[in-house]
Write a protein that holds these residues in place. Structure first.
Motif, PDB file in Angstrom:
ATOM      1  N   ALA A 163       1.053  -1.404  -0.129  1.00  0.00           N
ATOM      2  CA  ALA A 163      -0.063  -0.259   0.109  1.00  0.00           C
ATOM      3  C   ALA A 163       0.959   1.287   0.099  1.00  0.00           C
ATOM      4  CB  ALA A 163      -0.890   0.078   1.202  1.00  0.00           C
ATOM      5  N   SER A 164       1.953   1.362  -0.920  1.00  0.00           N
ATOM      6  CA  SER A 164       3.012   2.234  -0.615  1.00  0.00           C
ATOM      7  C   SER A 164       2.836   3.107  -1.788  1.00  0.00           C
ATOM      8  CB  SER A 164       4.374   1.496  -0.915  1.00  0.00           C
ATOM      9  OG  SER A 164       4.469   0.698  -2.130  1.00  0.00           O
ATOM     10  N   GLY A 165       1.689   3.279  -2.429  1.00  0.00           N
ATOM     11  CA  GLY A 165       0.991   4.327  -3.322  1.00  0.00           C
ATOM     12  C   GLY A 165       1.621   4.205  -4.773  1.00  0.00           C
ATOM     13  N   GLY A 166       1.943   5.641  -5.441  1.00  0.00           N
ATOM     14  CA  GLY A 166       2.438   5.568  -6.484  1.00  0.00           C
ATOM     15  C   GLY A 166       3.765   6.689  -6.575  1.00  0.00           C
ATOM     16  N   LEU A 167       3.706   7.341  -7.727  1.00  0.00           N
ATOM     17  CA  LEU A 167       4.923   8.123  -7.905  1.00  0.00           C
ATOM     18  C   LEU A 167       4.890   9.499  -7.509  1.00  0.00           C
ATOM     19  CD1 LEU A 167       6.181   6.390 -11.253  1.00  0.00           C
ATOM     20  CD2 LEU A 167       7.567   6.670  -9.057  1.00  0.00           C
ATOM     21  N   PRO A 168       3.699  10.301  -7.736  1.00  0.00           N
ATOM     22  CA  PRO A 168       3.716  11.484  -6.924  1.00  0.00           C
ATOM     23  C   PRO A 168       3.515  11.289  -5.347  1.00  0.00           C
ATOM     24  CG  PRO A 168       1.889  10.782  -8.393  1.00  0.00           C
ATOM     25  CD  PRO A 168       2.533   9.665  -8.087  1.00  0.00           C
ATOM     26  N   VAL A 169       3.843  12.206  -4.583  1.00  0.00           N
ATOM     27  CA  VAL A 169       4.743  13.321  -4.725  1.00  0.00           C
ATOM     28  C   VAL A 169       6.136  12.893  -4.169  1.00  0.00           C
ATOM     29  CG1 VAL A 169       5.170  15.867  -4.218  1.00  0.00           C
ATOM     30  CG2 VAL A 169       2.648  14.946  -4.712  1.00  0.00           C
ATOM     31  N   ALA A 170       7.382  13.062  -4.651  1.00  0.00           N
ATOM     32  CA  ALA A 170       8.414  12.644  -4.104  1.00  0.00           C
ATOM     33  C   ALA A 170       8.756  12.952  -2.805  1.00  0.00           C
ATOM     34  CB  ALA A 170       9.620  12.825  -5.169  1.00  0.00           C
ATOM     35  N   LYS A 171       8.413  14.245  -2.548  1.00  0.00           N
ATOM     36  CA  LYS A 171       8.793  15.026  -1.218  1.00  0.00           C
ATOM     37  C   LYS A 171       8.006  14.516  -0.143  1.00  0.00           C
ATOM     38  CE  LYS A 171       6.024  18.928  -2.163  1.00  0.00           C
ATOM     39  NZ  LYS A 171       5.972  20.723  -2.301  1.00  0.00           N
ATOM     40  N   LEU A 172       7.021  13.759  -0.478  1.00  0.00           N
ATOM     41  CA  LEU A 172       6.193  12.973   0.591  1.00  0.00           C
ATOM     42  C   LEU A 172       6.458  11.594   0.816  1.00  0.00           C
ATOM     43  CD1 LEU A 172       2.706  14.491  -0.292  1.00  0.00           C
ATOM     44  CD2 LEU A 172       4.478  15.357   1.651  1.00  0.00           C
ATOM     45  N   GLY A 173       7.576  11.159   0.355  1.00  0.00           N
ATOM     46  CA  GLY A 173       8.128   9.696   0.267  1.00  0.00           C
ATOM     47  C   GLY A 173       7.589   8.851  -0.596  1.00  0.00           C
ATOM     48  N   ALA A 174       6.932   9.633  -1.814  1.00  0.00           N
ATOM     49  CA  ALA A 174       6.578   8.578  -2.945  1.00  0.00           C
ATOM     50  C   ALA A 174       7.732   7.776  -3.466  1.00  0.00           C
ATOM     51  CB  ALA A 174       5.908   9.489  -4.134  1.00  0.00           C
ATOM     52  N   SER A 175       7.255   6.717  -3.973  1.00  0.00           N
ATOM     53  CA  SER A 175       8.461   5.779  -4.557  1.00  0.00           C
ATOM     54  C   SER A 175       7.869   4.981  -5.821  1.00  0.00           C
ATOM     55  CB  SER A 175       9.242   5.177  -3.861  1.00  0.00           C
ATOM     56  OG  SER A 175       8.727   4.162  -3.220  1.00  0.00           O
ATOM     57  N   ASP A 176       8.606   4.077  -6.403  1.00  0.00           N
ATOM     58  CA  ASP A 176       8.072   3.281  -7.252  1.00  0.00           C
ATOM     59  C   ASP A 176       8.148   1.716  -6.782  1.00  0.00           C
ATOM     60  OD1 ASP A 176      10.605   2.892  -7.489  1.00  0.00           O
ATOM     61  OD2 ASP A 176      10.973   2.816  -9.641  1.00  0.00           O
ATOM     62  N   PHE A 177       8.321   1.568  -5.399  1.00  0.00           N
ATOM     63  CA  PHE A 177       8.796   0.310  -4.737  1.00  0.00           C
ATOM     64  C   PHE A 177       7.635  -0.666  -4.946  1.00  0.00           C
ATOM     65  CE2 PHE A 177       8.647  -2.464  -0.898  1.00  0.00           C
ATOM     66  CZ  PHE A 177      10.032  -3.007  -1.161  1.00  0.00           C
ATOM     67  N   ALA A 178       6.211  -0.224  -4.911  1.00  0.00           N
ATOM     68  CA  ALA A 178       5.163  -1.331  -5.218  1.00  0.00           C
ATOM     69  C   ALA A 178       5.420  -1.613  -6.653  1.00  0.00           C
ATOM     70  CB  ALA A 178       3.848  -0.547  -5.065  1.00  0.00           C
ATOM     71  N   ILE A 179       5.630  -0.732  -7.563  1.00  0.00           N
ATOM     72  CA  ILE A 179       5.937  -1.242  -9.097  1.00  0.00           C
ATOM     73  C   ILE A 179       7.036  -2.387  -9.122  1.00  0.00           C
ATOM     74  CG2 ILE A 179       6.035  -0.408 -11.431  1.00  0.00           C
ATOM     75  CD1 ILE A 179       3.523   0.234 -10.208  1.00  0.00           C
ATOM     76  N   ARG A 180       8.191  -1.815  -8.666  1.00  0.00           N
ATOM     77  CA  ARG A 180       9.482  -2.812  -8.616  1.00  0.00           C
ATOM     78  C   ARG A 180       8.965  -4.058  -7.908  1.00  0.00           C
ATOM     79  NH1 ARG A 180      13.204  -0.746  -5.345  1.00  0.00           N
ATOM     80  NH2 ARG A 180      12.256   1.178  -4.773  1.00  0.00           N
ATOM     81  N   THR A 181       8.225  -4.199  -6.783  1.00  0.00           N
ATOM     82  CA  THR A 181       8.098  -5.221  -6.367  1.00  0.00           C
ATOM     83  C   THR A 181       7.202  -6.336  -7.065  1.00  0.00           C
ATOM     84  OG1 THR A 181       8.073  -4.270  -4.110  1.00  0.00           O
ATOM     85  CG2 THR A 181       7.026  -6.458  -4.205  1.00  0.00           C
ATOM     86  N   ALA A 182       6.243  -5.704  -7.844  1.00  0.00           N
ATOM     87  CA  ALA A 182       5.330  -6.474  -8.613  1.00  0.00           C
ATOM     88  C   ALA A 182       6.141  -6.828  -9.959  1.00  0.00           C
ATOM     89  CB  ALA A 182       4.076  -5.559  -8.935  1.00  0.00           C
TER      90      ALA A 182
END
Length: 397
Positions: A163-182
């Motif tokens: 439930a780590s979200g998507g890529l917006p907004v980087a300054k709020l800790g957004a990352s592509d971790f869910a996509i990379r894990t998938a």
């Protein structure tokens, strides 16, 4: 180490609802959140007021390769369930426009407080300032490598909720971790892009848009797929405002958009009536009835403002009508993930069980919220999806 029914990666809307609902069911979860507090995007949403659902939510308000996927989730957790849940914890909604519901206090922190209270009352655990570096599958479940303030640790869980979200907004800790894990687990990904995002204009047209910066006009923005009637906002770099953000989810680079700058009136009728009354007024006089002085002056680049209505040729009349009702825009691009409200695309719904949101091929791995290929319109729809997906997952972990 304490055994959990599930470890939840991400303490945003989906992760918080999942942990809260699991706790209310007597289950034990651990939320791992990379920020120093949970609900970072909740806290800034709606200008800090949090538009936490929309009364008119339906699957037609979402962009996805398979919007029908939502039927199962939304049948488990409805808009009424959202209203009842928050009202039971002291938050009563006030409708602003177009079904958008905000807390009557206008404070997003009150929404987050509902979850932190439930997590405490149900003994759910939370690790802040912690990053999940990797997730591995073993015979007993999953092994997560986590890092807290430079200290690394391995933790185990039978089930993991992404439930780590998507890529917006980087300054709020957004990352592509869910996509990379998938991708690591070989799940299909629908190509991602910024959505609900302002659009940029470059080249010889840029100066014209910049000259109107700050002007907001109620318009109908449309393309061959869909249309939205709300305000647009001219900016120094292009176009923003609710109608532009909405249609950005349906726009691809290189495509044209059209703007009806006067959707509640018909210029052909206005011109005809003016002719019937003698047509002595100038084109600029007619447009001044509906637009700001600056907008009319800017439209002078395209239109014969100093011509009397009676003197208009048929071609000029059609030019005015088309310019106002079919104003053509070809955006150069968008403002990117840092200005986007959400991410379009994500984990393909074809990879997930529609009822539980568990991976069909990786037992015990769940995906919810923004990381999935479900993107709502502006106006509380994405929160409704986050709450509903968190609830559905909680039932299954």
């Amino acid at each position: 180490m304490k055994q959990y029914d599930a470890i939840i990666v991400g303490g945003g809307a989906c992760g918080l609802m999942c942990a809260a609902q699991a706790g209310l069911l007597g289950k034990s979860t651990l939320i791992i959140e990379r920020n120093d507090k949970v609900g970072a995007k909740i806290l800034i949403s709606g200008g800090g007021r949090c538009n936490y659902t929309n009364l008119g939510t339906g699957i037609e308000n979402f962009v996805s390769q398979n919007p029908q996927f939502l039927k199962s989730t939304f049948s488990q957790w409805t808009v009424q369930d959202t209203l009842d849940f928050f009202e039971a914890h002291g938050i009563f909604g006030e409708e602003k426009t177009l079904g958008q519901l905000f807390p009557s206090t206008n404070k997003a922190k009150d929404v987050v407080a509902v979850f932190t209270k439930i997590l405490f009352q149900t003994n759910q655990d939370l690790r802040l300032n912690t990053v999940v570096k990797s997730i591995e599958k073993d015979a007993e479940g999953f092994v997560l490598a986590i890092e807290t303030e430079g200290r690394e640790q391995l933790i185990k869980a039978k089930k993991v909720v992404m439930a780590s979200g998507g890529l917006p907004v980087a300054k709020l800790g957004a990352s592509d971790f869910a996509i990379r894990t998938a991708k690591k687990f070989e799940l299909a990904i629908v190509p991602t892009a910024p959505a609900l995002v302002p659009l940029t204009i470059t080249g010889k047209e840029a100066e014209w848009y910049a000259s109107l910066a700050g002007n907001s006009i109620f318009s109908r923005v449309y393309n061959h797929k869909i249309s939205f009637e709300e305000n647009i906002l001219f900016t120094h770099w292009g176009l923003s405002g609710p109608a532009i953000l909405q249609i950005s989810s349906y726009w691809q680079a290189g495509e044209e958009l059209f703007i009806d700058l006067l959707p509640q009136f018909r210029l052909d009728k206005i011109i005809k009536e003016e002719r019937n009354q003698g047509g002595k007024r100038l084109v600029s006089n007619i447009l001044n009835d509906y637009f700001t002085k600056r907008m009319v002056e800017a439209l002078g680049k395209f239109l014969p403002l100093d011509t009397k209505i009676a003197s208009l040729s048929k071609a000029d009349a059609n030019l005015i009508i088309d310019t106002i009702h079919k104003f053509k825009v070809k955006p150069a691009g968008d403002k990117g993930y840092d200005k986007a409200e959400v991410m379009r695309g994500g984990i393909s719904t074809a990879e997930l069980n529609a009822k539980t949101l568990e991976s069909k091929n990786v037992s015990g791995l769940f995906f919810g919220g923004e990381a999935v290929d479900i993107t709502g319109w502006l106006g509380g729809y994405n929160f409704q999806w986050a709450w509903a997906s968190g609830y559905a997952i909680a039932q299954a972990i």
